[in-house]
Design an enzyme around this catalytic site. Structure first.
Site, PDB file in Angstrom:
ATOM      1  N   LYS A 259      92.565  16.159  16.966  1.00 22.27           N
ATOM      2  CA  LYS A 259      91.232  15.648  17.359  1.00 22.27           C
ATOM      3  C   LYS A 259      91.064  14.280  16.724  1.00 22.27           C
ATOM      4  CE  LYS A 259      87.103  18.025  17.894  1.00 22.27           C
ATOM      5  NZ  LYS A 259      86.818  17.922  19.313  1.00 22.27           N
TER       6      LYS A 259
HETATM    7  N1  PMP Z   1      89.472  19.622  24.488  1.00 18.75           N
HETATM    8  C1  PMP Z   1      88.877  18.577  23.899  1.00 18.75           C
HETATM    9  C2  PMP Z   1      89.298  17.199  24.267  1.00 18.75           C
HETATM   10  C3  PMP Z   1      87.848  18.799  22.959  1.00 18.75           C
HETATM   11  O1  PMP Z   1      87.255  17.768  22.360  1.00 18.75           O
HETATM   12  C4  PMP Z   1      87.447  20.121  22.671  1.00 18.75           C
HETATM   13  C5  PMP Z   1      86.319  20.362  21.720  1.00 18.75           C
HETATM   14  N2  PMP Z   1      86.752  20.525  20.403  1.00 18.75           N
HETATM   15  C6  PMP Z   1      88.121  21.174  23.309  1.00 18.75           C
HETATM   16  C7  PMP Z   1      89.120  20.887  24.215  1.00 18.75           C
HETATM   17  C8  PMP Z   1      87.794  22.598  22.993  1.00 18.75           C
HETATM   18  O2  PMP Z   1      88.309  22.957  21.734  1.00 18.75           O
HETATM   19  P1  PMP Z   1      87.581  24.050  20.848  1.00 18.75           P
HETATM   20  O3  PMP Z   1      87.469  25.265  21.692  1.00 18.75           O
HETATM   21  O4  PMP Z   1      88.501  24.264  19.682  1.00 18.75           O
HETATM   22  O5  PMP Z   1      86.279  23.513  20.457  1.00 18.75           O
END
Ligand code: PMP
Length: 308
Positions: A157
Site C-alpha cells: 500500500k
Molecule cells: N485494493 C486497493 C487498491 C486498496 O486500496 C484496498 C483498500 N485497502 C483494497 C484493495 C482492499 O484491501 P483490504 O480489504 O485489505 O482493505
C-alpha cells in the site's frame, strides 16, 4: 469528517494538532510512504469495540514498508497494542477507521529509498460508509491502467501508487459513476480504485489472482473464506476478461473501507437483473456479523479494544 483528537506520532500518543511534518518531508514529496487501513466495529450488545484482523493488517503494513526498504523495531503485535492504546485514549464507542502511515521522514532533496529515516504514525477516526451506493453501485471500466508490479508494486500500500487510484476514482465520479474497475496492462480486470473485485458466474465466485497487480486484500481473504466455509461456494482465483464483468450474474467490491459493495451496473449494462444478488446479500450479512464479533468460529479475527 471530524479530525482525530490524538495521534501516535514519534513514539507516543500526542494531541492530533502536534502530529505535523515539514513540507520537505521525503514521503510527502516523493510518495515514499506506505499506509494501512484497519477498521474497528462497535458492538453495542457486547459494549465492545472489535478491531478486525489487526495482525493481518499490520503484517501487510510492515511488508509494504519492507518494499520501501523501511526498517521498524515493531511487530504486528506491538502495532496492534499501540492501536488499542490510541483507541482507548480516543474512547470511541462507534465504528472507527484506523490509518497507520509509515514514511521517509528526512527533509531533504534526493530521490532514493536507502539511508533515510523511517517514521510511522497512527490515527483513528469515526467512519461509516465509503461508497455511497453500497447496495447498487454503478461502476465503469477506467481508461487508466493499474500500476504494474514492475512500476510500483500494488501488493504494497505505497502512497505514491495512490495517485493512480486517485486518477481512476476522480474520472469515474466525474463521469457519474460510483467507482471504476481498472485493467492491467494485459487488459485483465485488476481491482477497483481502493477495493478488490469479485464476480459470480454460474454459481462460482471468481476474483483476480494476486499476480494481477492487486492489493492482497484482507477483506478479499475474508470473503473467500466465508464463501467457502459458510456457503460451500467454489472460489476461483484467475484472470478475468473485461467482458466477463458485463456478462456475470453478480459483481461486488471488497475492502476495509468499502466493506462489501454490490455493483449492479457496469458501463450502463445491468449486472444480472440489476439488483443485488443472493450471494452478495448473504456475504454482506455474514461479513457484518463477523466484523462485529457475532460469530464465535471467527472470533480469532476480532481483537477487543476495551477490557472485558
Ligand atoms: N485494493 C486497493 C487498491 C486498496 O486500496 C484496498 C483498500 N485497502 C483494497 C484493495 C482492499 O484491501 P483490504 O480489504 O485489505 O482493505
Amino acid at each position: 469528517m471530524d479530525l482525530p483528537n490524538y495521534a501516535f506520532f514519534r513514539g507516543k500518543i500526542v494531541p492530533y494538532s502536534e502530529a505535523k511534518v515539514g513540507v520537505l518531508t521525503h514521503g510527502l514529496n516523493y510518495g515514499t510512504a506506505a499506509f494501512g487501513g484497519v477498521r474497528a466495529y462497535w458492538n453495542d450488545a457486547d459494549q465492545q469495540l472489535w478491531l478486525f484482523r489487526p495482525l493481518d493488517h499490520y503484517r501487510r503494513f510492515l511488508n509494504s514498508g519492507k518494499l520501501l526498504c523501511m526498517e521498524f523495531d515493531q511487530t504486528p503485535e506491538s502495532l496492534t497494542q499501540i492501536t488499542i492504546e490510541l483507541l482507548r485514549t480516543e474512547a470511541f464507542r462507534c465504528d472507527v477507521y484506523i490509518r497507520p502511515l509509515a514514511y521517509k521522514a528526512d527533509e531533504i532533496i534526493g530521490v532514493r529509498l536507502h539511508n533515510l529515516i523511517d517514521e510511522f504514525a497512527i490515527v483513528a477516526l469515526p467512519f461509516n460508509r465509503y461508497v455511497a451506493n453500497d447496495t447498487n453501485a454503478h461502476v465503469t471500466i477506467s481508461s487508466w491502467r493499474r500500476v504494474d508490479d514492475n512500476v510500483i508494486p500494488a501488493r504494497g500500500k505505497i502512497a505514491g501508487a495512490y495517485a493512480n487510484s486517485a486518477f481512476i476514482k476522480t474520472d469515474a465520479l466525474r463521469a457519474g459513476f460510483d467507482e471504476a474497475l481498472v485493467l492491467t496492462n494485459e487488459g485483465h480486470i485488476s481491482e477497483g480504485s481502493a477495493e478488490n473485485v469479485f464476480m459470480v458466474r454460474d454459481g462460482v465466485l471468481i476474483t483476480p489472482s494476486i499476480t494481477e497487480n492487486i492489493l492482497e486484500g484482507i477483506t478479499r481473504r475474508t470473503v473467500m473464506e466465508l464463501a467457502r466455509q459458510e456457503m460451500g461456494l467454489q472460489v476461483v482465483e484467475r484472470p478475468i476478461d473485461r467482458t466477463e464483468v458485463y456478462l456475470c450474474d453478480e459483481l461486488f467490491l471488497s475492502g476495509t473501507a468499502a466493506q462489501i459493495t454490490a455493483a449492479t451496473r457496469v458501463d450502463h449494462r445491468p449486472v444480472g437483473d440489476a439488483q443485488m444478488g443472493p450471494i452478495t446479500t448473504r456475504l454482506r450479512e455474514l461479513f457484518n456479523d463477523v466484523v462485529r464479533g457475532r460469530l464465535p468460529q471467527y472470533r480469532h479475527w476480532n481483537t477487543a479494544v476495551y477490557p472485558a
